[in-house]
Design an enzyme around this catalytic site. Structure first.
Site, PDB file in Angstrom:
ATOM      1  N   SER A   1      -2.957  -9.431  -1.806  1.00 44.26           N
ATOM      2  CA  SER A   1      -2.774  -8.595  -2.998  1.00 44.26           C
ATOM      3  C   SER A   1      -1.887  -9.350  -3.982  1.00 44.26           C
ATOM      4  O   SER A   1      -2.232 -10.459  -4.386  1.00 44.26           O
ATOM      5  CB  SER A   1      -2.190  -7.258  -2.572  1.00 44.26           C
ATOM      6  OG  SER A   1      -2.132  -6.371  -3.638  1.00 44.26           O
TER       7      SER A   1
ATOM      8  N   HIS B   1      -6.859  -7.162  -3.834  1.00 40.00           N
ATOM      9  CA  HIS B   1      -6.737  -5.936  -4.637  1.00 40.00           C
ATOM     10  C   HIS B   1      -6.877  -6.289  -6.110  1.00 40.00           C
ATOM     11  O   HIS B   1      -6.233  -7.209  -6.598  1.00 40.00           O
ATOM     12  CB  HIS B   1      -5.373  -5.278  -4.413  1.00 40.00           C
ATOM     13  CG  HIS B   1      -5.233  -4.715  -3.039  1.00 40.00           C
ATOM     14  ND1 HIS B   1      -4.020  -4.465  -2.458  1.00 40.00           N
ATOM     15  CD2 HIS B   1      -6.167  -4.358  -2.127  1.00 40.00           C
ATOM     16  CE1 HIS B   1      -4.214  -3.962  -1.244  1.00 40.00           C
ATOM     17  NE2 HIS B   1      -5.503  -3.899  -1.017  1.00 40.00           N
TER      18      HIS B   1
ATOM     19  N   ASP C   1      -1.624  -2.118   2.928  1.00 36.12           N
ATOM     20  CA  ASP C   1      -3.037  -2.247   3.265  1.00 36.12           C
ATOM     21  C   ASP C   1      -3.198  -3.500   4.124  1.00 36.12           C
ATOM     22  O   ASP C   1      -2.550  -4.514   3.881  1.00 36.12           O
ATOM     23  CB  ASP C   1      -3.863  -2.364   1.973  1.00 36.12           C
ATOM     24  CG  ASP C   1      -5.358  -2.362   2.245  1.00 36.12           C
ATOM     25  OD1 ASP C   1      -5.783  -1.899   3.323  1.00 36.12           O
ATOM     26  OD2 ASP C   1      -6.109  -2.821   1.356  1.00 36.12           O
TER      27      ASP C   1
END
Lengths: 278, 188
Positions: free
Chosen positions: B14, B41, B134
């Site tokens: 991310s 992401h 995540d």
């Protein structure tokens, strides 16, 4: 007795549940893409408090009230109004000029879910002066989603994104013209639904019901396996008038479909296809 | 590290993804034989430039995944913005428009969990720099299926939260600098 891995056991449980769902309620998910289906069933199992998929199946078989709950898990998908603004821009700029040449139009939003795509199209058609000659069909297998689509109420906090998408799609009005805001909700004007037919229709088991000038079915085919995709695309092919349009999701395509030959690319990068005249 | 020969690699990143991936993906040799699936992401409303950028930097083919694509050896697949990327047990690519997981679509957990189902112990899962959690659940699933798990050293990552969350969920994972992860992949 031989050892069976947990994953293999779960696969058996899933197959049995899908069979039960079909035999008991005639909802056929047996040809849905398995990875995503498995994920949804695990989520349903955990959130509904069942220990196993088999226990979930037992509940489903004996308690009809479980059906809409499970369908909620199996069919939920999260969309936006004017999702992928460039798609709607392409419809506006390249498809609409063709549609204008017809005195009356039929547009089918297949798998309309909560209605985001439907309202996008009705607004776009109103802006382009086509709404009054168009009959919109919005179909889904999930009755609760259809009811939400029919209500046209969305969370107010989503309006910022929807408004931005609408603007980027070449919107000629302000999205706020179409809804009234109260208590954190945006209620879309009922006049937008005057020419919409909402119907329970399955791309898996139901047939052609009208001749369409355009079908928009976005991010539905990704949930089907190839066999079922072929059935659905065949249904679209048979439903479309000659030179009618088919719009798919940004990451879907007809490349692997048995019916690819019946369509030509119309706006390739936006996955807008045209039914060949033959 | 793994009991069976590896057949695929999944990577999640991310915040700080560009830097970490830039040290990792271009290191893959031209004859690299495993497919590599990457979730980064992304803002949902924008076209992702990752596939294009890395295509120019890498010696292996790099593309944005399309639904139902058969998986090709030695190819790097990026999840498209606004879709989850999943792997089918029949070894093809699937996309979904399901709700975001931990506010993200694509979500690393979704890719890792489905890939763990599809590849079992023949999978390597790698968590790189990122600012949320995540990937932690997903990496745990990779480990539970018997796969290899690797985490970028938190003190090296631009954003250490994701590596730290992954480590908490999956303490048996190997902690390596990106250069070490690259060397591992090169040796496959």
């Amino acid at each position: 007795m031989s050892e069976l891995g947990a994953a293999a056991l779960e696969d058996i449980e899933i197959r049995l549940l899908l069979e039960a769902l079909y035999l008991r309620y005639h909802y056929d998910f047996r040809h849905y893409a398995p990875a995503s289906l498995k994920r949804r069933l695990r989520l349903a199992r955990d959130q509904l408090g069942f220990k196993t998929i088999s226990a979930l199946q037992e509940g489903l078989l004996h308690e009809p009230d479980m059906l809409p709950v499970l369908l909620g898990y199996l069919t939920v998908q999260v969309s936006e109004m004017f999702r992928d603004p460039s798609y709607f821009k392409a419809i506006r700029e390249t498809v609409v000029p063709h549609l204008r040449t017809y005195p009356s139009l039929k547009l089918w939003i297949a798998g309309c879910s909560d209605g985001e795509e439907l309202y996008s199209f009705v607004i776009l058609f109103r802006e382009e002066g086509l709404e009054e000659r168009t009959l919109f069909y919005a179909t889904d297998i999930n009755q609760e989603a259809l009811a939400r689509a029919q209500a046209g109420v969305f969370s107010l906090e989503r309006m910022q994104l929807f408004t931005e998408n609408h603007r980027k799609s070449g919107g000629k009005s302000s999205l706020s013209d179409y809804y009234s805001a109260a208590y954190g909700r945006a209620s879309f004007d009922k006049s937008l639904r005057e020419r919409v037919v909402f119907a329970d229709h399955s791309l898996v088991t139901d047939a052609v019901f009208a001749e369409m000038h355009m079908i928009s079915c976005r991010n539905v085919l990704i949930y089907f396996d190839r066999e079922l995709q072929d059935r659905a695309v065949g249904l679209f092919k048979d439903s479309l008038a000659r030179k009618g349009f088919l719009g798919l999701g940004a990451k879907e395509n007809l490349r692997f479909s048995r019916h690819a030959g019946a369509f030509s690319d119309f706006v390739r990068e936006e996955k807008i296809y045209q039914r060949r005249a033959e | 590290m793994s009991a069976v020969p590896l057949e695929a690699v999944v990577i999640g990143a991310s915040a700080g993804a560009m830097e970490a991936l830039s040290a990792l993906l271009p290191a893959l040799p031209q004859n690299f034989r495993l497919p590599v699936f990457v979730v980064v992401h992304l803002p949902p409303d924008r076209k992702s430039l990752f596939a294009e950028i890395f295509q120019a930097k890498c010696r292996v083919p790099v593309r944005e995944a399309e639904d139902k694509e058969p998986i090709r050896a030695g190819t790097v697949y990026f999840a498209p913005p606004n879709y989850h990327l999943l792997i089918e047990t029949g070894r093809s690519i699937a996309l979904s428009s399901d709700e975001p997981v931990l506010y993200s679509r694509p979500a690393i957990d979704v890719l890792f969990e489905s890939a763990a189902d599809a590849y079992g112990p023949a999978l390597a899962g790698i968590i790189l720099s990122g600012a949320n959690e995540d990937g932690a659940r997903g990496l745990k699933a990779v480990a539970a299926a018997g796969g290899v798990t690797m985490i970028q050293r938190p003190d090296e990552a631009q954003a250490p939260d994701m590596p730290l969350a992954a480590l908490a969920a999956c303490p048996q994972a190997h902690i390596l600098p990106v250069a070490g992860i690259a060397a591992f992949l090169q040796a496959l």
